[in-house]
Structures are given as structure tokens and as C-alpha cells.
Motif scaffolding. Structure first.
Motif, PDB file in Angstrom:
ATOM      1  N   ASN A 205      38.452  43.704  36.611  1.00 49.34           N
ATOM      2  CA  ASN A 205      38.258  42.755  35.518  1.00 49.34           C
ATOM      3  C   ASN A 205      36.785  42.751  35.121  1.00 49.34           C
ATOM      4  O   ASN A 205      35.938  42.202  35.822  1.00 49.34           O
ATOM      5  CB  ASN A 205      38.701  41.360  35.954  1.00 49.34           C
ATOM      6  CG  ASN A 205      38.699  40.365  34.808  1.00 49.34           C
ATOM      7  OD1 ASN A 205      38.167  40.641  33.726  1.00 49.34           O
ATOM      8  ND2 ASN A 205      39.303  39.211  35.014  1.00 49.34           N
ATOM      9  N   HIS A 206      36.470  43.364  33.985  1.00 48.80           N
ATOM     10  CA  HIS A 206      35.077  43.495  33.566  1.00 48.80           C
ATOM     11  C   HIS A 206      34.484  42.176  33.076  1.00 48.80           C
ATOM     12  O   HIS A 206      33.268  42.121  32.828  1.00 48.80           O
ATOM     13  CB  HIS A 206      34.965  44.575  32.489  1.00 48.80           C
ATOM     14  CG  HIS A 206      35.169  45.957  33.023  1.00 48.80           C
ATOM     15  ND1 HIS A 206      34.144  46.853  33.205  1.00 48.80           N
ATOM     16  CD2 HIS A 206      36.290  46.596  33.446  1.00 48.80           C
ATOM     17  CE1 HIS A 206      34.605  47.986  33.704  1.00 48.80           C
ATOM     18  NE2 HIS A 206      35.912  47.860  33.851  1.00 48.80           N
ATOM     19  N   ASP A 207      35.284  41.129  32.981  1.00 48.67           N
ATOM     20  CA  ASP A 207      34.743  39.804  32.687  1.00 48.67           C
ATOM     21  C   ASP A 207      34.086  39.191  33.918  1.00 48.67           C
ATOM     22  O   ASP A 207      33.348  38.209  33.810  1.00 48.67           O
ATOM     23  CB  ASP A 207      35.850  38.872  32.180  1.00 48.67           C
ATOM     24  CG  ASP A 207      36.112  39.042  30.691  1.00 48.67           C
ATOM     25  OD1 ASP A 207      35.314  39.747  30.024  1.00 48.67           O
ATOM     26  OD2 ASP A 207      37.099  38.486  30.193  1.00 48.67           O
TER      27      ASP A 207
ATOM     28  N   ASN B 293      46.631  36.284  31.186  1.00 45.01           N
ATOM     29  CA  ASN B 293      45.539  35.312  31.289  1.00 45.01           C
ATOM     30  C   ASN B 293      44.277  35.860  31.946  1.00 45.01           C
ATOM     31  O   ASN B 293      43.248  35.170  31.963  1.00 45.01           O
ATOM     32  CB  ASN B 293      46.019  34.071  32.052  1.00 45.01           C
ATOM     33  CG  ASN B 293      47.120  33.333  31.308  1.00 45.01           C
ATOM     34  OD1 ASN B 293      47.178  33.367  30.078  1.00 45.01           O
ATOM     35  ND2 ASN B 293      48.006  32.669  32.039  1.00 45.01           N
ATOM     36  N   GLY B 294      44.324  37.073  32.499  1.00 45.62           N
ATOM     37  CA  GLY B 294      43.127  37.674  33.095  1.00 45.62           C
ATOM     38  C   GLY B 294      42.612  36.948  34.314  1.00 45.62           C
ATOM     39  O   GLY B 294      41.409  36.993  34.607  1.00 45.62           O
ATOM     40  N   ASP B 295      43.495  36.294  35.063  1.00 46.17           N
ATOM     41  CA  ASP B 295      43.093  35.537  36.248  1.00 46.17           C
ATOM     42  C   ASP B 295      43.139  36.446  37.475  1.00 46.17           C
ATOM     43  O   ASP B 295      44.089  36.416  38.263  1.00 46.17           O
ATOM     44  CB  ASP B 295      44.020  34.324  36.414  1.00 46.17           C
ATOM     45  CG  ASP B 295      43.605  33.443  37.586  1.00 46.17           C
ATOM     46  OD1 ASP B 295      42.492  33.643  38.121  1.00 46.17           O
ATOM     47  OD2 ASP B 295      44.405  32.565  37.980  1.00 46.17           O
ATOM     48  N   TYR B 296      42.104  37.256  37.647  1.00 43.66           N
ATOM     49  CA  TYR B 296      42.039  38.191  38.776  1.00 43.66           C
ATOM     50  C   TYR B 296      40.664  38.843  38.802  1.00 43.66           C
ATOM     51  O   TYR B 296      39.909  38.786  37.830  1.00 43.66           O
ATOM     52  CB  TYR B 296      43.115  39.273  38.631  1.00 43.66           C
ATOM     53  CG  TYR B 296      42.783  40.350  37.615  1.00 43.66           C
ATOM     54  CD1 TYR B 296      42.358  41.621  38.019  1.00 43.66           C
ATOM     55  CD2 TYR B 296      42.870  40.107  36.242  1.00 43.66           C
ATOM     56  CE1 TYR B 296      42.040  42.598  37.089  1.00 43.66           C
ATOM     57  CE2 TYR B 296      42.547  41.083  35.316  1.00 43.66           C
ATOM     58  CZ  TYR B 296      42.135  42.330  35.738  1.00 43.66           C
ATOM     59  OH  TYR B 296      41.809  43.301  34.824  1.00 43.66           O
ATOM     60  N   ASP B 297      40.345  39.451  39.934  1.00 42.61           N
ATOM     61  CA  ASP B 297      39.158  40.305  40.028  1.00 42.61           C
ATOM     62  C   ASP B 297      39.589  41.770  40.044  1.00 42.61           C
ATOM     63  O   ASP B 297      39.053  42.585  39.306  1.00 42.61           O
ATOM     64  CB  ASP B 297      38.358  39.984  41.292  1.00 42.61           C
ATOM     65  CG  ASP B 297      37.830  38.565  41.301  1.00 42.61           C
ATOM     66  OD1 ASP B 297      37.435  38.070  40.231  1.00 42.61           O
ATOM     67  OD2 ASP B 297      37.820  37.944  42.387  1.00 42.61           O
ATOM     68  N   MET B 298      40.566  42.074  40.911  1.00 39.07           N
ATOM     69  CA  MET B 298      41.122  43.417  40.993  1.00 39.07           C
ATOM     70  C   MET B 298      42.646  43.305  41.036  1.00 39.07           C
ATOM     71  O   MET B 298      43.188  42.283  41.468  1.00 39.07           O
ATOM     72  CB  MET B 298      40.632  44.143  42.253  1.00 39.07           C
ATOM     73  CG  MET B 298      39.132  44.300  42.359  1.00 39.07           C
ATOM     74  SD  MET B 298      38.639  45.305  43.806  1.00 39.07           S
ATOM     75  CE  MET B 298      39.240  44.273  45.163  1.00 39.07           C
ATOM     76  N   THR B 299      43.318  44.358  40.591  1.00 41.43           N
ATOM     77  CA  THR B 299      44.769  44.402  40.671  1.00 41.43           C
ATOM     78  C   THR B 299      45.196  45.856  40.772  1.00 41.43           C
ATOM     79  O   THR B 299      44.394  46.768  40.551  1.00 41.43           O
ATOM     80  CB  THR B 299      45.426  43.720  39.462  1.00 41.43           C
ATOM     81  OG1 THR B 299      46.834  43.587  39.687  1.00 41.43           O
ATOM     82  CG2 THR B 299      45.195  44.515  38.176  1.00 41.43           C
TER      83      THR B 299
ATOM     84  N   TYR C  51      42.436  44.193  25.923  1.00 34.87           N
ATOM     85  CA  TYR C  51      43.394  44.532  26.972  1.00 34.87           C
ATOM     86  C   TYR C  51      42.943  43.881  28.277  1.00 34.87           C
ATOM     87  O   TYR C  51      41.771  43.544  28.444  1.00 34.87           O
ATOM     88  CB  TYR C  51      43.489  46.045  27.098  1.00 34.87           C
ATOM     89  CG  TYR C  51      44.765  46.545  27.711  1.00 34.87           C
ATOM     90  CD1 TYR C  51      45.993  46.228  27.166  1.00 34.87           C
ATOM     91  CD2 TYR C  51      44.741  47.344  28.840  1.00 34.87           C
ATOM     92  CE1 TYR C  51      47.168  46.697  27.715  1.00 34.87           C
ATOM     93  CE2 TYR C  51      45.906  47.828  29.409  1.00 34.87           C
ATOM     94  CZ  TYR C  51      47.120  47.499  28.839  1.00 34.87           C
ATOM     95  OH  TYR C  51      48.275  47.964  29.396  1.00 34.87           O
ATOM     96  N   TYR C  52      43.838  43.740  29.215  1.00 31.69           N
ATOM     97  CA  TYR C  52      43.589  42.853  30.352  1.00 31.69           C
ATOM     98  C   TYR C  52      42.436  43.288  31.263  1.00 31.69           C
ATOM     99  O   TYR C  52      41.927  42.494  32.034  1.00 31.69           O
ATOM    100  CB  TYR C  52      44.869  42.655  31.167  1.00 31.69           C
ATOM    101  CG  TYR C  52      45.232  43.766  32.121  1.00 31.69           C
ATOM    102  CD1 TYR C  52      45.194  43.561  33.504  1.00 31.69           C
ATOM    103  CD2 TYR C  52      45.636  45.016  31.661  1.00 31.69           C
ATOM    104  CE1 TYR C  52      45.550  44.574  34.383  1.00 31.69           C
ATOM    105  CE2 TYR C  52      45.991  46.018  32.532  1.00 31.69           C
ATOM    106  CZ  TYR C  52      45.950  45.790  33.895  1.00 31.69           C
ATOM    107  OH  TYR C  52      46.306  46.794  34.762  1.00 31.69           O
TER     108      TYR C  52
END
Length: 514
Positions: free
Chosen positions: A291-293, A413-419, A437-438
Motif C-alpha cells: 500500500n503506497h499510501d 477501502n485500502g485498509d492494509y499495509d501488505m496483502t 487502484y488499491y
């Protein structure tokens, strides 16, 4: 220069719908109960097929939900497209008998099969195609992937019943392939039913019922305009445990496992009098998404360190029985611009520690959440990854989510660091060109290069796509773990299963039982 008539294009297979395996990967599809003879009008005996899968579709609506399990069951089987991708990755006629591309590569003219009709009896004519294009263009709630694809379309017109003309805002090598997938699914414009629970297609099958938590049942479309379906009923049955699916296959309840989710079980199907094993390729890139955010993951040094901390060859050997191909960018081995980039940042835990120290993350400071869907390759990979990251001082917390929750919380929702998920769409390098994109990867240089490649025509695209793939690799935009193989187990009575997974569809139209 005259426009060029096209009835097929050269091979070049590689689209998240997540995937699935997500989904096509995340799914292990199975065909079963189909060893009986075709329906006999005197006896009333039905010829049935049971399809086992790993991920259940959360809905039957492929336009508002990104789960690859939806087109896996419905694409080409229930909803047809103007053209389709065959087992070799080439584009072939389906609802359109032929198509032409203007010299400037902006206008596509599709010549429709006059026999084509929806299950309702309504014609699949030029106006129906225009209605489908406009429906997507005017719907602000379609998936982000479809929005990016349909935004290329400037207009759609029907000069007459047998023709549809679609004009794009810029040339695109990818657009025809997208039209052979979810973007191009033709829905009956006369239908007012909710697509989440009802289908309205032109294919050889139609939805009979969805049994939440267990199965999706398709039935033969009795008025299909083309070659009739070979099965009266097809059931996609869902398994969360790959060992349970294997047991069902061994006991005779299933006839096909279309993508084996427990490769270490291959030896169980070695009896060639009962089973056939097919090993092919797939479009499924298993991606350790970042997640680049997250400000920590926005740092190149950190992304490089995470990549070098993971022994990806050992991961394949440990969690996937050595089956699969190492990749280093968002390009499957079947793509025309594939090259082996897996050595861009090779396994080197000492160098990974040094990079983390330089970036200001001594052992124990970097803490990341790894949220994965409950799919065999994802959960097994997560444990391996967490162990390896621990060795370089990165604390990783794993959380396993059912797939619908993963779609909502991680993908949407982008609620993660890695997946970790397998992206099973063909030619999906362009996902990294969409900052919405996510992954939230926003690299203007990559976006510009990808757009140039997409507009360069079939031949000109290859070197530019390779350049774009290398840019992603050197920027460590994600960590590409491996490319999934397509491991198919069938009963000896089942024929017609394609060895390669070249689209989102588990194409029932090629299968037969004897």
C-alpha cells in the motif's frame, strides 16, 4: 490506407478482476457428475456437470463487484462477448463474425452474427451493443477497473442492425482484449431484473439458482442461438479446504479440478485409468501488494529491502510444491512482452537489513499488517513471508479475511499495509498505471510509458511494454512472488479442458463427457 478486416489477432494472452484467483487462481474449478450420457428424451436422464471452486461469488453482478469468481462462472457461459480469447490467447469471433479497425486505430466496426439472440429471444443487434456501452458509461458505480476501460470510449453507434461502431479517444492495444472479458459482456437491454441475482445473457447457459455458501447452478439455455450446451445443468460447488476438494475428486463426486490448490497432492491422481493431469500456464501473478499510501512503504529503500528479504524460490518449493514460475514484474510468462525480471533484487537478507538501517528502520521498528484472503496460496505464502521478514527485523502481523471481507476492506477501502492475491486478468500490467487502484501506486513516468506502449500498435507495444515492466521492477512497486501454474485434474471421461488459463472464464463450452 484501407481499414484492416480482423477475424483474429496474433497470440498475446496475458485484468484485477481480482482476482480471483483471485480469483481464477484463487478458484480451483471443477467439473463433476458428468459421466452420464446426454439427456435422453425417453428416459429424461440429465447430463450434468459439477464445478468445484475455491472462492464463492459474492454476487452474480460482474459490473459492480471485482471478484474473479463471477466471470469465472459467467463469462462465455452465460454472458457472451463480441469476441473471445481462445485457449492459445488469440482473439476469435463470438457475437461478432468479424471486425475492422480504422487506420488511426480509433474506430472499431463489429459485424454481428445475425443469428445471435439473448435468452429472452431479443436480438443481439447493433442497438443492443450500443445500449451495453452506454449503460457502463453512464453508471458511476461500476468497478474502478471497468471505469478506466470504458472511459476510453468516446461513442458507440449502430448504423444498422448488423453492425456496431465504437470510437475510442486514443489507440489502445489492450482494448480488444478487455472487450473479450467483463467489459464486453452483453446484457439483454430488455431485461429489468437485478443482475446481482438474475442473469440476462445470450450464452448457452443461464443462472438457475445461487445457494449462498455452497454453490451456483447454471442450466441449459433451451433457445441458445449457437451450438447447444452439452450439459443440461452445471453446478459450481465451493470448497474452502483444498483437501476436501481433493477428497471429493478421489471419491468420484467431482470430475475435474481446474486449478489444483494443493499441488503436493498431485501424486494422489497418478492412476491414469481414472484421472488425467494437465499442466499448463495461467495469467495469475501472485502479488505481495504494498500500500503506497503507507509512508513507510512509499520509500524505495524499504520496498527494495522487503523484496530482498524473501527467498521466492524457496517460497515456491515450500508452499506450492515447486510448481510455478518466478517473475519480477506484472507480466505473466504467456504475455508477448514477458522477460525474466525475478533477479532484479535477489534474495539477500544481509543487504535487506542494511537497507532498512539506512532508511531509519533498525530491527523491530518497522511494523506491518499483512491482510490476506483465505485462499490456499495466499495464507501459505503469508506465513512464509512473515517468517522471512522477521529474520530481517520487520514485525509482521497476519490477518486472514474471508474473500468478501477482503474485497471490502482491503481492495475497496485500502485498509492494509501488505496483502497477497493472484491477479488473474490477462495483460494486466496497466493496473499499475491507475493510481486509484488499491495499491495506490502513483508514478507519472510509468503512467506515461504505459500509455505510449498501449497506443503503439501490436508490434510497437512489445519493446515499450518491456520497458514499462522493467521500470516497475526497479521501482519495487510490489513484490511478485510467482506466477501460478494451471494444474488441471480430470476424470478420464472428461474431454475438452483447455490446458492454459487465458481468460477469466472457466469455459464450459469446450467441455464434453463420455
Amino acid at each position: 490506407m484501407d481499414s484492416v478486416a480482423v477475424t483474429s489477432t496474433p497470440r498475446g494472452s496475458g485484468v484485477f478482476r481480482i482476482v480471483a484467483v483471485l480469483v481464477s487462481m484463487a478458484m480451483a474449478v471443477v467439473a463433476a457428475g458428468c459421466t452420464s450420457s446426454p439427456t435422453n428424451s425417453a428416459s429424461g436422464q440429465k447430463h450434468t456437470l459439477v464445478v468445484g471452486a475455491t472462492v464463492e461469488p459474492p454476487s452474480m453482478d460482474p459490473f459492480h463487484n471485482s471478484a474473479a469468481a463471477i466471470p469465472q462462472a459467467l463469462l462465455y457461459n452465460v454472458y457472451e462477448t463480441l469476441l473471445k480469447v481462445d485457449s492459445e490467447g488469440a482473439l476469435r469471433p463470438l457475437l461478432a463474425q468479424a471486425w475492422e479497425i480504422s487506420p488511426d486505430q480509433l474506430t472499431y466496426t463489429f459485424h454481428l452474427n445475425p443469428a445471435a439472440k439473448f435468452a429472452s429471444g431479443a436480438a443481439v443487434d447493433g442497438e443492443a451493443v450500443v445500449a451495453n456501452v452506454n449503460r457502463l458509461k453512464n453508471d458511476p458505480t461500476i468497478t474502478e477497473t471497468l471505469r478506466a476501460q470504458i472511459d476510453l470510449v468516446v461513442s458507440a453507434e449502430a448504423p444498422d442492425a448488423g453492425k456496431a461502431v465504437i470510437t475510442l479517444s486514443r489507440p489502445s492495444v489492450m482494448w480488444l482484449y478487455e472487450m473479450a472479458s467483463t467489459l464486453g459482456m452483453m446484457v439483454d437491454p430488455t431485461s429489468t431484473a437485478a443482475l446481482a441475482t438474475t442473469t440476462a445473457g445470450s450464452g448457452p447457459y443461464q443462472l438457475k439458482q445461487q445457494n449462498k455458501g455452497t454453490s451456483v447452478v447454471l442450466e441449459k439455455n433451451p433457445s441458445y442461438w449457437g451450438t447447444p450446451a452439452r450439459f443440461d445443468e452445471v453446478t459450481f460447488r465451493y470448497f474452502t479446504d483444498p483437501n476436501a476438494m481433493n477428497a471429493s475428486m478421489l471419491s468420484g463426486d467431482l470430475d475435474v479440478i481446474s486449478n489444483l490448490q494443493a499441488p503436493d497432492a498431485l501424486s494422489q491422481f497418478s492412476d491414469t485409468s481414472r484421472f488425467t493431469t494437465i499442466s499448463g500456464t495461467s495469467n495469475g501473478e501472485v502479488v505481495l501488494g504494498l500500500n503506497h499510501d503507507n509512508p513507510d512503504l512509499a520509500k524505495l529503500e524499504v520496498r527494495k529491502a522487503l523484496t530482498m528479504a524473501i527467498d521466492r524460490k524457496a517460497l515456491i518449493d515450500t508452499i506450492w510444491n515447486g510448481q510455478g514460475t518466478l517473475i519480477g514484474s506484472m507480466v505473466a510468462p504467456t504475455d508477448p512482452w514477458y522477460e525474466d525480471l525475478s533477479g532484479t533484487y535477489p534474495y539477500n537478507p544481509d543487504q535487506a537489513k542494511a537497507l532498512l538501517e539506512q532508511a531509519g528502520y533498525p530491527a523491530g521498528k518497522l511494523k506491518l499488517r499483512l491482510r490476506v484472503p483465505v485462499i490456499p496460496y495466499a495464507t501459505k505464502s503469508a506465513q512464509f513471508v512473515a517468517s522471512q521478514l522477521r529474520e530481517v527485523g520487520v514485525e509482521t502481523t497476519i490477518e486472514e479475511l474471508d474473500f468478501s471481507r477482503w474485497l471490502s476492506e482491503v481492495f475497496t477501502n485500502g485498509d492494509y499495509d501488505m496483502t497477497i492475491v493472484a491477479h488473474v486478468e490477462a495483460r494486466d500490467l496497466g493496473k499499475f498505471a491507475n493510481p486509484k487502484y488499491y495499491w495506490h501506486y502513483d508514478n507519472p513516468q510509468f503512467q506515461q510509458l504505459y500509455e505510449q506502449a498501449d497506443a503503439a500498435g501490436e508490434a510497437g507495444a512489445v519493446p515499450l511494454m518491456k520497458q514499462a515492466a522493467r521500470l516497475l521492477a526497479t521501482d519495487a512497486a510490489a513484490i511478485w512472488l510467482f506466477s501460478l501454474p494451471n494444474l488441471v485434474i480430470t476424470k478420464s471421461t472428461i474431454t475438452g479442458v483447455a490446458p492454459n488459463e487465458t481468460s477469466l472464464s472457466f469455459d464450459l463450452t469446450t467441455l464434453a463427457g463420455r
